[in-house]
Design a protein around this motif. Structure first.
Motif, PDB file in Angstrom:
ATOM      1  N   LEU A 141       0.827  -1.203   0.000  1.00 42.72           N
ATOM      2  CA  LEU A 141       0.000   0.000   0.000  1.00 42.72           C
ATOM      3  C   LEU A 141       0.864   1.257   0.000  1.00 42.72           C
ATOM      4  O   LEU A 141       0.631   2.182  -0.790  1.00 42.72           O
ATOM      5  N   GLU A 142       1.879   1.288   0.852  1.00 42.36           N
ATOM      6  CA  GLU A 142       2.768   2.445   0.899  1.00 42.36           C
ATOM      7  C   GLU A 142       3.497   2.634  -0.430  1.00 42.36           C
ATOM      8  O   GLU A 142       3.620   3.755  -0.932  1.00 42.36           O
ATOM      9  N   CYS A 143       3.973   1.535  -0.991  1.00 41.16           N
ATOM     10  CA  CYS A 143       4.674   1.603  -2.274  1.00 41.16           C
ATOM     11  C   CYS A 143       3.733   2.086  -3.371  1.00 41.16           C
ATOM     12  O   CYS A 143       4.113   2.935  -4.190  1.00 41.16           O
ATOM     13  N   MET A 144       2.522   1.571  -3.401  1.00 40.02           N
ATOM     14  CA  MET A 144       1.543   1.966  -4.418  1.00 40.02           C
ATOM     15  C   MET A 144       1.203   3.444  -4.291  1.00 40.02           C
ATOM     16  O   MET A 144       1.142   4.159  -5.287  1.00 40.02           O
ATOM     17  N   ASP A 145       0.970   3.905  -3.067  1.00 47.11           N
ATOM     18  CA  ASP A 145       0.677   5.320  -2.848  1.00 47.11           C
ATOM     19  C   ASP A 145       1.798   6.191  -3.393  1.00 47.11           C
ATOM     20  O   ASP A 145       1.560   7.182  -4.092  1.00 47.11           O
ATOM     21  N   LYS A 146       3.028   5.814  -3.085  1.00 41.07           N
ATOM     22  CA  LYS A 146       4.185   6.583  -3.536  1.00 41.07           C
ATOM     23  C   LYS A 146       4.314   6.535  -5.062  1.00 41.07           C
ATOM     24  O   LYS A 146       4.525   7.565  -5.713  1.00 41.07           O
ATOM     25  N   ALA A 147       4.169   5.344  -5.633  1.00 40.43           N
ATOM     26  CA  ALA A 147       4.307   5.191  -7.088  1.00 40.43           C
ATOM     27  C   ALA A 147       3.254   5.983  -7.832  1.00 40.43           C
ATOM     28  O   ALA A 147       3.548   6.646  -8.833  1.00 40.43           O
ATOM     29  N   LEU A 148       2.011   5.926  -7.363  1.00 44.95           N
ATOM     30  CA  LEU A 148       0.944   6.639  -8.044  1.00 44.95           C
ATOM     31  C   LEU A 148       1.088   8.149  -7.888  1.00 44.95           C
ATOM     32  O   LEU A 148       0.787   8.912  -8.804  1.00 44.95           O
ATOM     33  N   ALA A 149       1.558   8.581  -6.716  1.00 43.82           N
ATOM     34  CA  ALA A 149       1.794  10.022  -6.507  1.00 43.82           C
ATOM     35  C   ALA A 149       2.907  10.516  -7.430  1.00 43.82           C
ATOM     36  O   ALA A 149       2.801  11.609  -7.984  1.00 43.82           O
ATOM     37  N   GLU A 150       3.949   9.714  -7.612  1.00 39.09           N
ATOM     38  CA  GLU A 150       5.046  10.108  -8.492  1.00 39.09           C
ATOM     39  C   GLU A 150       4.567  10.209  -9.941  1.00 39.09           C
ATOM     40  O   GLU A 150       4.996  11.102 -10.667  1.00 39.09           O
ATOM     41  N   GLU A 151       3.699   9.271 -10.345  1.00 41.09           N
ATOM     42  CA  GLU A 151       3.174   9.314 -11.714  1.00 41.09           C
ATOM     43  C   GLU A 151       2.282  10.524 -11.936  1.00 41.09           C
ATOM     44  O   GLU A 151       2.241  11.064 -13.029  1.00 41.09           O
ATOM     45  N   ALA A 152       1.574  10.933 -10.900  1.00 43.60           N
ATOM     46  CA  ALA A 152       0.643  12.054 -11.030  1.00 43.60           C
ATOM     47  C   ALA A 152       1.345  13.400 -10.953  1.00 43.60           C
ATOM     48  O   ALA A 152       0.796  14.413 -11.364  1.00 43.60           O
ATOM     49  N   ALA A 153       2.562  13.409 -10.412  1.00 44.11           N
ATOM     50  CA  ALA A 153       3.304  14.674 -10.270  1.00 44.11           C
ATOM     51  C   ALA A 153       3.693  15.210 -11.650  1.00 44.11           C
ATOM     52  O   ALA A 153       4.027  14.447 -12.551  1.00 44.11           O
ATOM     53  N   PRO A 154       3.660  16.543 -11.781  1.00 39.71           N
ATOM     54  CA  PRO A 154       4.018  17.155 -13.083  1.00 39.71           C
ATOM     55  C   PRO A 154       5.489  17.022 -13.412  1.00 39.71           C
ATOM     56  O   PRO A 154       6.333  16.825 -12.692  1.00 39.71           O
TER      57      PRO A 154
END
Length: 70
Positions: A57-70
């Protein structure tokens, strides 16, 4: 996007954790059976599954946040 992040995060897990997740959720092996195979108590296996899910869950949150970042 979600599948790609999940695959990356699964690869970051220790092999034992990856195998445990595959057996439990991919093959629907009961915790009691996994515990017997691993020579651990069912409670210990449940705790390991919980910690592994939390790490994913922590890894997914981080990965998805990185993908969403400009």
């Amino acid at each position: 996007r979600l599948n790609r992040a999940l695959r990356r995060c699964l690869q970051k897990l220790a092999e034992t954790q990856r195998n445990l997740m595959q057996r439990r959720y991919g093959e629907a092996v009961p915790v009691k059976v996994l515990a017997e195979e691993m020579h651990r108590t069912p409670n210990a296996v449940s705790r390991l599954l919980y910690r592994t899910r939390q790490a994913l869950l922590e890894c997914m949150d981080k990965a998805l946040a990185e993908e969403a970042a400009p």
